[in-house]
Write an enzyme that holds these catalytic residues in place. Structure first.
Site, PDB file in Angstrom:
ATOM      1  N   GLY A  85       0.801  -1.215   0.000  1.00 52.68           N
ATOM      2  CA  GLY A  85       0.000   0.000   0.000  1.00 52.68           C
ATOM      3  C   GLY A  85       0.835   1.266   0.000  1.00 52.68           C
ATOM      4  O   GLY A  85       0.324   2.361  -0.242  1.00 52.68           O
ATOM      5  N   ASP A 118      -2.202   6.945   3.006  1.00 53.75           N
ATOM      6  CA  ASP A 118      -1.611   7.986   2.157  1.00 53.75           C
ATOM      7  C   ASP A 118      -0.419   7.480   1.349  1.00 53.75           C
ATOM      8  O   ASP A 118       0.162   8.226   0.562  1.00 53.75           O
ATOM      9  CB  ASP A 118      -1.195   9.201   3.011  1.00 53.75           C
ATOM     10  CG  ASP A 118      -0.173   8.846   4.083  1.00 53.75           C
ATOM     11  OD1 ASP A 118       0.255   7.667   4.138  1.00 53.75           O
ATOM     12  OD2 ASP A 118       0.206   9.751   4.858  1.00 53.75           O
ATOM     13  N   GLY A 119      -0.034   6.232   1.556  1.00 59.48           N
ATOM     14  CA  GLY A 119       1.085   5.695   0.788  1.00 59.48           C
ATOM     15  C   GLY A 119       2.444   6.191   1.252  1.00 59.48           C
ATOM     16  O   GLY A 119       3.459   5.916   0.609  1.00 59.48           O
ATOM     17  N   ARG A 169      14.636  -0.416   0.857  1.00 61.27           N
ATOM     18  CA  ARG A 169      14.837  -1.672   1.578  1.00 61.27           C
ATOM     19  C   ARG A 169      15.325  -2.737   0.609  1.00 61.27           C
ATOM     20  O   ARG A 169      14.859  -2.804  -0.535  1.00 61.27           O
ATOM     21  CB  ARG A 169      13.492  -2.070   2.194  1.00 61.27           C
ATOM     22  CG  ARG A 169      13.503  -3.378   2.924  1.00 61.27           C
ATOM     23  CD  ARG A 169      12.360  -3.467   3.898  1.00 61.27           C
ATOM     24  NE  ARG A 169      11.065  -3.656   3.244  1.00 61.27           N
ATOM     25  CZ  ARG A 169       9.911  -3.691   3.908  1.00 61.27           C
ATOM     26  NH1 ARG A 169       9.875  -3.531   5.212  1.00 61.27           N
ATOM     27  NH2 ARG A 169       8.790  -3.870   3.262  1.00 61.27           N
ATOM     28  N   ASP A 241       1.377 -11.427   7.148  1.00 58.32           N
ATOM     29  CA  ASP A 241       1.903 -10.572   6.078  1.00 58.32           C
ATOM     30  C   ASP A 241       3.258  -9.974   6.466  1.00 58.32           C
ATOM     31  O   ASP A 241       3.893  -9.323   5.641  1.00 58.32           O
ATOM     32  CB  ASP A 241       0.913  -9.443   5.733  1.00 58.32           C
ATOM     33  CG  ASP A 241       0.493  -8.642   6.947  1.00 58.32           C
ATOM     34  OD1 ASP A 241      -0.043  -9.247   7.888  1.00 58.32           O
ATOM     35  OD2 ASP A 241       0.718  -7.425   6.973  1.00 58.32           O
TER      36      ASP A 241
HETATM   37  P1  AMP Z   1       2.274  -2.722   8.048  1.00 65.20           P
HETATM   38  O1  AMP Z   1       1.526  -2.369   9.294  1.00 65.20           O
HETATM   39  O2  AMP Z   1       3.323  -1.715   7.689  1.00 65.20           O
HETATM   40  O3  AMP Z   1       2.787  -4.109   8.051  1.00 65.20           O
HETATM   41  O4  AMP Z   1       1.211  -2.617   6.877  1.00 65.20           O
HETATM   42  C1  AMP Z   1       0.069  -3.428   6.770  1.00 65.20           C
HETATM   43  C2  AMP Z   1      -0.666  -3.083   5.501  1.00 65.20           C
HETATM   44  O5  AMP Z   1      -1.101  -1.725   5.534  1.00 65.20           O
HETATM   45  C3  AMP Z   1       0.149  -3.228   4.228  1.00 65.20           C
HETATM   46  O6  AMP Z   1      -0.737  -3.609   3.214  1.00 65.20           O
HETATM   47  C4  AMP Z   1       0.637  -1.816   4.008  1.00 65.20           C
HETATM   48  O7  AMP Z   1       0.959  -1.580   2.657  1.00 65.20           O
HETATM   49  C5  AMP Z   1      -0.555  -1.003   4.440  1.00 65.20           C
HETATM   50  N1  AMP Z   1      -0.160   0.358   4.893  1.00 65.20           N
HETATM   51  C6  AMP Z   1       0.475   0.700   6.036  1.00 65.20           C
HETATM   52  N2  AMP Z   1       0.661   2.030   6.106  1.00 65.20           N
HETATM   53  C7  AMP Z   1       0.126   2.562   4.972  1.00 65.20           C
HETATM   54  C8  AMP Z   1      -0.001   3.886   4.457  1.00 65.20           C
HETATM   55  N3  AMP Z   1       0.450   4.950   5.119  1.00 65.20           N
HETATM   56  N4  AMP Z   1      -0.605   4.020   3.263  1.00 65.20           N
HETATM   57  C9  AMP Z   1      -1.083   2.976   2.586  1.00 65.20           C
HETATM   58  N5  AMP Z   1      -1.002   1.723   3.012  1.00 65.20           N
HETATM   59  C10 AMP Z   1      -0.403   1.495   4.193  1.00 65.20           C
HETATM   60 MG    MG Z   2       3.830  -5.180   6.823  1.00 67.60          MG
END
Ligand code: AMP
Ligand code: MG
Length: 468
Positions: A85, A118-119, A169, A241
């Site tokens: 995301g 917000d990506g 990364r 994940d």
């Molecule tokens: P994480 O908590 O970083 O392991 O992310 C879990 C999921 O949420 C993954 O699909 C990420 O790509 C998505 N994600 C986390 N933060 C963001 C963000 N700021 N914008 C879009 N997607 C996010």
């Molecule tokens: Mg993750």
């Protein structure tokens, strides 16, 4: 000299359902904050690091940026559609050792998998991941790596406005258990097979069938979690994940290293029930591997007949992890190969440390010296333990040397990470540089002994946050 990355991209050629081609979203003012020259060299990257490339404003020749599709069990609940995301795989390189490695931007803008997000990423978590992942690597623990960190010149909003950043990364691959769950949940066997073939080629070229592949992942992940325990590491979000096929540590969100030893320690502010507490990591891993096993069953010609051997592979895990844990902790007390009775020796020391609130890292580090007793509240009990231990060590060739290379002097302590982030947000990168240089040689006494100290009362960090 212009930066050149010798891309050799294979994921981009896989079936379309596995990913979406997506360019990074440009940012106003890229500025390079950190660059990992040694890693760049390992990857065959040449030329001057270019902030525009690592911010996503310019694409290097040969890049085919894409967002990967994956699913995942988060805190036990299934999310069928996650995916990158806010990350993009730029492509892969074959490194100097002949290993295929992914190069990924994290924080590079919205993708079709962003949902409400917000990506983006902010500077704090980008630098935390940079420091902690590189420290893990220096300790010899499998992990994704950090190649670059850039400031974007854009403000992003979490609870407040914060400086945006992008992390580059590097990973043996970004394949997660959740990749397999994504296609299994859709009953898309063709894509699952293509994913499996790709994963086998990268991580288990010898695997004859999905069971052998599962066993490979189980072996790597069991060894990994045992290594985490050995340095007091709490991942914090062991969702499927965030569990790799490669056996590398990935996703340094609300992670932390323990100061005082207590087996049920939790830092993550979102982990209210301690699902991912320090000692629970050994139970969560088999749970995660059961999810991988279920997905892989779909690849078997007769899934019903395969249930039993797949289940047995997962049920064998607690004993496997415990054996790995004993090996790791035996080395920490100077024992090369653990045998009967050594588990009690290890657990008795841990019980004394727990009762006395001993600092995990410093107590083990002090074991070969006379100072060890200062770390344990119950000195008498510790002296009794020491007598048993010394009897056992009489049979070891060089326990002091083994302990010194098995017990880091310096780890990325939470309070130092928080102080480093606060300074970086204010424009001061000196604490980052200071941490990086000490953590590059974790088994040596650091030039700055302050970095080995547990937090003072007012420095203690009680929670780490997922607002990444
Ligand atoms: P994480 O908590 O970083 O392991 O992310 C879990 C999921 O949420 C993954 O699909 C990420 O790509 C998505 N994600 C986390 N933060 C963001 C963000 N700021 N914008 C879009 N997607 C996010
Ligand atoms: Mg993750």
């Amino acid at each position: 000299m212009t930066l050149a990355i010798p891309f050799d991209n294979s994921y981009a050629r896989l079936p379309a359902a596995l990913f979406t081609r997506q360019d990074p979203v440009p940012v106003p003012e890229p500025r390079l904050l950190a660059w990992n020259e040694a890693l760049a060299e390992e990857l065959g990257i040449t030329g001057t690091p270019d902030a525009a490339i690592f911010a996503g404003n310019a694409l290097p020749d040969g890049a085919t940026p894409l967002a990967q599709a994956y699913a995942g069990h988060q805190f036990g609940g299934f999310s069928p559609s996650l995916g990158d995301g806010r990350a993009l795989l730029l492509g892969e390189v074959i490194d100097r050792q002949g290993q295929r490695r992914d190069i990924q931007l994290k924080g590079s803008g919205r993708t079709p998998y962003s949902r409400g997000g917000d990506g983006r990423a902010w500077l704090g978590p980008v630098l935390r991941e940079y420091v902690v992942s590189e420290a893990m690597h220096a300790m010899g623990i499998p992990t994704t790596r950090a190649l670059a960190a850039v400031l974007t010149g854009e403000e992003i909003y979490r609870e407040t406005a914060l400086p945006g950043a992008v992390l580059t990364r590097v990973a043996a691959s970004h394949l997660r258990v959740g990749h397999f769950e994504y296609f299994a949940a859709r009953d898309d066997r063709a894509s699952l097979q293509a994913l499996y073939d790709h994963a086998v080629e990268r991580h288990d070229p010898g695997a004859q069938d999905p069971l052998a592949f599962l066993q490979g992942v189980i072996t790597r992940q069991s060894a990994l979690v045992a290594r985490w325990l050995g340095v007091g590491f709490i991942h914090g979000v062991m969702n499927t994940d965030n569990t790799t096929i490669s056996g590398e540590t990935i996703d340094y969100g609300p992670c932390a290293f323990m100061d005082n030893y207590h087996p049920t320690t939790v830092y993550s502010s979102i982990d209210r029930h301690g699902r991912y507490a320090y000692d629970n990591q050994v139970q969560v891993l088999p749970w995660n591997m059961a999810k991988l096993a279920s997905a892989l069953l779909l690849l078997m010609p007769d899934p019903d007949a395969a249930i039993q051997p797949f289940t047995e592979a997962v049920h064998a895990m607690p004993a496997l992890i415990e054996a790995q844990r004993q090996k790791v902790f035996a080395a920490k007390i100077g024992i090369t190969t653990p045998r009967d009775g050594d588990a009690a020796l290890i657990d008795d020391l841990l019980a004394l440390m727990q009762a006395g609130g001993s600092d995990f890292t410093n107590t083990f580090r002090a074991l070969p010296t006379n100072d060890a007793k200062d770390h344990l509240a119950d000195r008498e009990a510790f002296l009794d333990w020491t007598a048993r231990w010394h009897d056992r060590l009489a049979e070891e060739p060089d326990p002091a040397a083994l302990m010194t290379r098995s017990n880091p002097a310096v780890i990325p302590r939470n309070h130092r990470i928080e102080q480093m982030i606060t300074a970086a947000v204010a424009g001061d990168m000196a604490p980052f540089e200071r941490l990086m240089s000490a953590l590059a040689r974790p088994y040596a006494e650091p030039a700055d002994p302050d970095l080995t100290k547990p937090p003072a009362q007012d420095e203690v960090v009680t929670a780490t946050f997922c607002g990444t």
